[in-house]
Design a protein around this motif. Structure first.
Motif, PDB file in Angstrom:
ATOM      1  N   MET A   1      23.662  70.423  68.186  1.00 20.77           N
ATOM      2  CA  MET A   1      25.158  70.508  68.110  1.00 20.77           C
ATOM      3  C   MET A   1      25.475  71.161  69.781  1.00 20.77           C
ATOM      4  SD  MET A   1      27.639  69.267  66.703  1.00 20.77           S
ATOM      5  CE  MET A   1      26.819  68.816  64.989  1.00 20.77           C
ATOM      6  N   ARG A   2      26.675  70.681  69.972  1.00 19.24           N
ATOM      7  CA  ARG A   2      27.331  70.915  71.393  1.00 19.24           C
ATOM      8  C   ARG A   2      27.572  72.976  71.272  1.00 19.24           C
ATOM      9  NH1 ARG A   2      32.185  68.808  70.855  1.00 19.24           N
ATOM     10  NH2 ARG A   2      32.673  69.902  72.705  1.00 19.24           N
ATOM     11  N   GLU A   3      27.440  73.176  72.401  1.00 16.66           N
ATOM     12  CA  GLU A   3      27.339  74.849  72.424  1.00 16.66           C
ATOM     13  C   GLU A   3      28.730  75.294  72.265  1.00 16.66           C
ATOM     14  OE1 GLU A   3      26.765  78.508  75.677  1.00 16.66           O
ATOM     15  OE2 GLU A   3      25.896  76.433  76.234  1.00 16.66           O
ATOM     16  N   GLU A   4      29.969  74.279  72.827  1.00 16.66           N
ATOM     17  CA  GLU A   4      31.132  74.681  72.557  1.00 16.66           C
ATOM     18  C   GLU A   4      31.652  74.974  71.369  1.00 16.66           C
ATOM     19  OE1 GLU A   4      31.073  71.156  75.439  1.00 16.66           O
ATOM     20  OE2 GLU A   4      29.697  72.337  74.252  1.00 16.66           O
ATOM     21  N   LEU A   5      30.975  74.376  70.114  1.00 15.64           N
ATOM     22  CA  LEU A   5      31.274  74.497  68.671  1.00 15.64           C
ATOM     23  C   LEU A   5      30.512  75.606  68.139  1.00 15.64           C
ATOM     24  CD1 LEU A   5      31.645  70.858  67.911  1.00 15.64           C
ATOM     25  CD2 LEU A   5      33.381  72.517  68.084  1.00 15.64           C
ATOM     26  N   SER A   6      29.564  76.391  68.948  1.00 12.58           N
ATOM     27  CA  SER A   6      28.622  77.472  68.157  1.00 12.58           C
ATOM     28  C   SER A   6      29.451  78.377  67.365  1.00 12.58           C
ATOM     29  CB  SER A   6      27.962  78.092  69.276  1.00 12.58           C
ATOM     30  OG  SER A   6      28.708  78.664  70.281  1.00 12.58           O
ATOM     31  N   ARG A   7      30.641  78.858  67.944  1.00 12.87           N
ATOM     32  CA  ARG A   7      31.411  79.753  67.040  1.00 12.87           C
ATOM     33  C   ARG A   7      32.106  79.240  65.838  1.00 12.87           C
ATOM     34  NH1 ARG A   7      33.202  84.380  69.898  1.00 12.87           N
ATOM     35  NH2 ARG A   7      31.706  84.622  71.679  1.00 12.87           N
ATOM     36  N   LEU A   8      32.216  78.085  65.944  1.00 11.40           N
ATOM     37  CA  LEU A   8      32.630  77.409  64.619  1.00 11.40           C
ATOM     38  C   LEU A   8      31.439  77.024  63.655  1.00 11.40           C
ATOM     39  CD1 LEU A   8      34.940  76.023  62.864  1.00 11.40           C
ATOM     40  CD2 LEU A   8      34.624  73.808  64.205  1.00 11.40           C
ATOM     41  N   GLU A   9      30.418  76.896  64.213  1.00 14.16           N
ATOM     42  CA  GLU A   9      29.172  76.592  63.453  1.00 14.16           C
ATOM     43  C   GLU A   9      28.798  77.626  62.547  1.00 14.16           C
ATOM     44  OE1 GLU A   9      24.658  74.390  64.171  1.00 14.16           O
ATOM     45  OE2 GLU A   9      25.990  75.298  65.776  1.00 14.16           O
ATOM     46  N   LYS A  10      29.090  79.154  63.263  1.00 18.26           N
ATOM     47  CA  LYS A  10      28.797  80.192  62.391  1.00 18.26           C
ATOM     48  C   LYS A  10      29.671  80.318  61.315  1.00 18.26           C
ATOM     49  CE  LYS A  10      28.041  83.014  66.645  1.00 18.26           C
ATOM     50  NZ  LYS A  10      26.460  83.460  66.383  1.00 18.26           N
ATOM     51  N   LEU A  11      30.595  79.897  61.155  1.00 23.11           N
ATOM     52  CA  LEU A  11      31.508  79.862  59.847  1.00 23.11           C
ATOM     53  C   LEU A  11      31.193  78.690  58.834  1.00 23.11           C
ATOM     54  CD1 LEU A  11      35.129  80.614  61.326  1.00 23.11           C
ATOM     55  CD2 LEU A  11      33.391  82.285  60.556  1.00 23.11           C
ATOM     56  N   ILE A  12      30.895  77.496  59.487  1.00 27.47           N
ATOM     57  CA  ILE A  12      30.792  76.440  58.551  1.00 27.47           C
ATOM     58  C   ILE A  12      29.500  75.902  58.468  1.00 27.47           C
ATOM     59  CG2 ILE A  12      33.329  75.898  58.770  1.00 27.47           C
ATOM     60  CD1 ILE A  12      32.550  73.532  60.262  1.00 27.47           C
ATOM     61  N   GLY A  13      28.617  76.085  59.153  1.00 23.59           N
ATOM     62  CA  GLY A  13      27.259  75.513  59.039  1.00 23.59           C
ATOM     63  C   GLY A  13      27.174  74.162  59.961  1.00 23.59           C
ATOM     64  N   THR A  14      25.956  74.108  60.261  1.00 28.28           N
ATOM     65  CA  THR A  14      25.711  72.540  60.801  1.00 28.28           C
ATOM     66  C   THR A  14      25.937  71.308  60.242  1.00 28.28           C
ATOM     67  OG1 THR A  14      23.507  73.634  61.871  1.00 28.28           O
ATOM     68  CG2 THR A  14      23.555  71.362  62.094  1.00 28.28           C
ATOM     69  N   ALA A  15      25.572  71.096  58.964  1.00 30.19           N
ATOM     70  CA  ALA A  15      26.022  70.009  58.083  1.00 30.19           C
ATOM     71  C   ALA A  15      27.489  69.759  58.100  1.00 30.19           C
ATOM     72  CB  ALA A  15      25.431  70.159  56.773  1.00 30.19           C
ATOM     73  N   ALA A  16      28.353  70.891  58.138  1.00 28.79           N
ATOM     74  CA  ALA A  16      29.758  70.667  58.191  1.00 28.79           C
ATOM     75  C   ALA A  16      30.215  70.167  59.343  1.00 28.79           C
ATOM     76  CB  ALA A  16      30.470  72.022  57.734  1.00 28.79           C
ATOM     77  N   LEU A  17      29.471  70.703  60.557  1.00 29.28           N
ATOM     78  CA  LEU A  17      30.033  70.264  61.812  1.00 29.28           C
ATOM     79  C   LEU A  17      29.446  68.501  62.267  1.00 29.28           C
ATOM     80  CD1 LEU A  17      28.952  73.030  64.328  1.00 29.28           C
ATOM     81  CD2 LEU A  17      31.145  72.170  63.665  1.00 29.28           C
ATOM     82  N   GLU A  18      28.425  68.310  61.513  1.00 28.17           N
ATOM     83  CA  GLU A  18      27.998  66.825  61.615  1.00 28.17           C
ATOM     84  C   GLU A  18      29.008  65.979  60.752  1.00 28.17           C
ATOM     85  OE1 GLU A  18      24.035  66.860  60.101  1.00 28.17           O
ATOM     86  OE2 GLU A  18      23.309  67.772  61.918  1.00 28.17           O
ATOM     87  N   LYS A  19      29.516  66.606  59.575  1.00 25.17           N
ATOM     88  CA  LYS A  19      30.431  65.883  58.798  1.00 25.17           C
ATOM     89  C   LYS A  19      31.571  65.743  59.673  1.00 25.17           C
ATOM     90  CE  LYS A  19      33.174  64.006  55.490  1.00 25.17           C
ATOM     91  NZ  LYS A  19      32.816  62.873  54.945  1.00 25.17           N
ATOM     92  N   LEU A  20      32.133  66.591  60.430  1.00 25.46           N
ATOM     93  CA  LEU A  20      33.171  66.356  61.338  1.00 25.46           C
ATOM     94  C   LEU A  20      33.197  65.325  62.484  1.00 25.46           C
ATOM     95  CD1 LEU A  20      34.512  70.139  61.435  1.00 25.46           C
ATOM     96  CD2 LEU A  20      35.706  68.427  60.121  1.00 25.46           C
TER      97      LEU A  20
END
Length: 238
Positions: A1-20
């Protein structure tokens, strides 16, 4: 996942980022409310966004619309919004529709309602709002609609609620009547509980507005969209 979203990933996880990243959201109107909602969705990693707006950036937009700058005046809002989105995330897919959505001409627009995972209604025209809501309701697409943000000063008075629980909102009052006539019994909205302020120029038909009430409404809408899109993700915990 893109580094720009690393702070969001800490909150919601990789699977949720992939969903978005695999989601497609339509934003009707990219003005004071919709522009902020749109940018928040881009910054949250939503992979594909349709923007529907036939207007151009005007000088009077500078006080409240996030896409409005001196250099953007006179340009189509969808073009300016796309450029801004691409400067944030070059990979985001933006489908531009430089149109004013009208119920009697919707067949000409070729909008793919059934392809959307969520709809953000941030336009002002009652007939168009009601029609978009009807379309979403008919095919079971989740939608959130913005009520009146003009003539208000206090963003802390904004709430997320059902339209049939709103008060102090003339737009919502008209909308409730229209929706009842169409058998629509619920609608998620962002609305203000603040009593609208009478403009200093009482003869002006255009409402007064601020940088913070429409912007806060747009961010609230984006928050709801993101949280509901990822609600079923195993990695996401409220």
């Amino acid at each position: 996942m893109r580094e720009e979203l690393s702070r969001l990933e800490k909150l919601i996880g990789t699977a949720a980022l992939e969903k978005l990243a695999s989601s497609r959201v339509a934003v009707f109107g990219v003005g004071g409310v919709g522009g902020h909602a749109f940018e928040a969705l881009v910054r949250s990693g939503v992979g594909e966004i349709d923007i529907i707006d036939g207007d151009v950036v005007a000088v009077s937009n500078l006080n409240r619309q996030i896409i409005a700058t001196e250099g953007a005046i006179g340009r189509l809002k969808v073009d300016v919004a796309e450029e801004r989105a691409k400067s944030i995330n070059p990979d985001v897919i933006i489908n531009k529709h430089p149109i004013f959505y009208l119920p009697d001409k919707k067949e000409e627009f070729a909008l793919e309602f059934d392809k959307y995972d969520y709809i953000v209604d941030a336009i002002d025209t009652v007939a168009a709002k009601v029609d978009i809501i009807e379309e979403a309701n008919a095919i079971g697409i989740p939608i959130i609609s913005a009520m009146g943000c003009g003539n208000r000063l206090d963003p802390s008075k904004l709430i997320v609620t059902d339209i049939f629980k709103t008060f102090n909102d003339p737009l919502a009052k008209v909308m409730r009547k229209q929706l009842k006539e169409r058998g629509i019994k619920r609608l998620k909205v962002v609305a203000s509980t603040e009593v609208p302020i009478t403009p200093k120029d009482e003869e002006a038909r255009t409402p007064g507005s601020t940088a913070f009430v429409p912007g806060t409404a747009g961010l609230l809408m984006a928050s709801i969209v993101v949280r509901e899109l990822i609600a079923e993700s195993e990695a996401y915990q409220t």
